[in-house]
Design a protein around this motif. Structure first.
Motif: not given
Length: 402
Positions: A350-379
């Motif tokens: 419980r806490g004021p940052y519960r929802r935002s914490r879950m959203i940041v975690d999910m967006v971070a996972v998706a962002g890391v996977v997408g950034l990995c394949f994007g970088l591998a394709a360019v560099f």
């Protein structure tokens, strides 16, 4: 590591005076306050503490923008202390003089003097060191303490009750001193601010005290609009000095009564039936608690770690993908597992940052996977490895500097 004194968390030592050490502290609401811990020789004087306990009730009635209000007091135990509003700024004695906005300073000091005297408080030690300038406005500190602790045993133990050159003649001569003595100190303080010189010169304390009693002050260089008022304030005869109300009228200061504050009676010392009015932290629900402030700080640090480690993992995984795709996949899976676990923990907390914490975690996972394949394709692999090494060095340097 911070130290606790009652409900207060002492953060750092601000300075020391004749009666105690002053510490910057946090109260239970997370507000900064100034805690004055009385020196052992003062704490050992039961008569002086009993007198201070009686005066604290009166001191708490003083309020306004130009005084550092007394908020709390605990005069029992081995470390008695007073708590006042913390004023961030520089003492008048430490700023270049003559002061630029002398009218503003004079008006603020006059307002503070009137606020104290209307509450029945005599400062007794008004001087440039006890006037804090914050954004150009003066705030008077330490009012009433010198007057309350003016006892033979305390003075003999090393505390100096007042400063020669700013003490009124009647105080130096040991005569009865009242609010007129503060008016004298007000005049001497303004004279210093207007000229940059001590109004009664420098030298041994005895020589300065003699000049206060037997010689006129040095007011050369004081502006014409202020000099007549200072001559009246610095009169040797207390009866010839103006009152605080008259000073405010002459300076055109509009007096605003202080708003009442919540107080509650508590005993000053065990076995002492003297009651003071004690301000208790936590009576203002609109103020955020210190725990909330710390929780926000922890969430900010956690987000930085999630994002920073995600960028580093994406660089490493992209660098390894073309050569050893299994290693790249392992890095992505390990990062995703750690972040998803963190999101799972947030789901059951419980806490004021519960929802935002879950959203940041999910967006971070998706962002890391997408950034990995994007970088591998360019560099190329070498370029990505170079980026990853640079990021590692920068991260280590940042951690060491922090």
């Amino acid at each position: 590591m911070s130290e606790r004194l009652g409900p207060y968390e002492l953060l750092s030592r601000l300075g020391s005076g004749g009666f105690g050490e002053v510490h910057l502290a946090l109260d239970a609401e997370g507000r900064t306050v100034a805690v004055k811990v009385l020196h052992p020789h003062v704490a050992a004087d039961a008569a002086a503490l009993a007198r201070l306990a009686r005066e604290v009730e009166t001191m708490r009635r003083v309020g306004g923008p130009n005084v550092a209000e007394v908020l709390d007091a605990s005069l029992e135990g081995g470390r008695p202390y007073l708590v006042t509003r913390y004023v961030q700024g520089r003492p008048l004695s430490a700023v270049p003089a003559p002061v630029e906005d002398l009218r503003r300073l004079a008006a603020g000091l006059a307002g503070a003097l009137l606020a104290m005297h209307e509450a029945g408080v005599v400062h007794r030690d008004l001087k440039p060191a006890n006037v804090i300038l914050t954004e150009g406005d003066p705030v008077v500190i330490d009012f009433g303490i010198a007057s309350a602790l003016d006892s033979l045993s305390v003075t003999a133990s090393g505390a100096v009750v007042g400063t020669p050159g700013y003490l009124a003649p009647e105080v130096l001569e040991g005569r009865q001193a009242g609010m007129e003595a503060d008016v004298f100190s007000f005049g001497a303080t303004l004279a210093y601010a207007a000229t940059g010189r001590q109004p009664y010169g420098q030298g041994p304390a005895a020589a300065v005290a003699y000049r206060v009693v037997h010689h006129p002050p040095d007011l050369e260089g004081v502006p014409g609009w202020l000099a007549p008022l200072l001559r009246e304030c610095l009169a040797t005869d207390p009866a010839k000095r103006p009152t605080a109300a008259q000073i405010c009228a002459l300076l055109g200061v509009e007096h605003v009564p202080a708003a009442p504050r919540a107080v509650r009676p508590v005993p000053a010392r065990p076995g002492d039936d003297t009651a003071t009015m004690e301000w208790r932290p936590g009576e203002d629900p609109r103020r955020r608690r210190v725990e909330e402030s710390r929780a926000r700080h922890r969430e900010k640090v956690r987000r930085r770690w999630v994002i920073g480690s995600g960028l580093f993992v994406s660089l490493l995984a992209a660098a390894a993908w073309k050569v050893l795709p299994e290693v790249g996949l392992f890095l992505l899976a390990a990062y995703a597992l750690g972040v998803v676990s963190d999101a799972g923990v947030a789901l059951f907390t419980r806490g004021p940052y519960r929802r935002s914490r879950m959203i940041v975690d999910m967006v971070a996972v998706a962002g890391v996977v997408g950034l990995c394949f994007g970088l591998a394709a360019v560099f190329s692999t070498f370029t990505l490895a170079l980026f990853a090494g640079t990021a590692l060095v920068v991260g280590v340097v940042f951690l060491l500097s922090a």
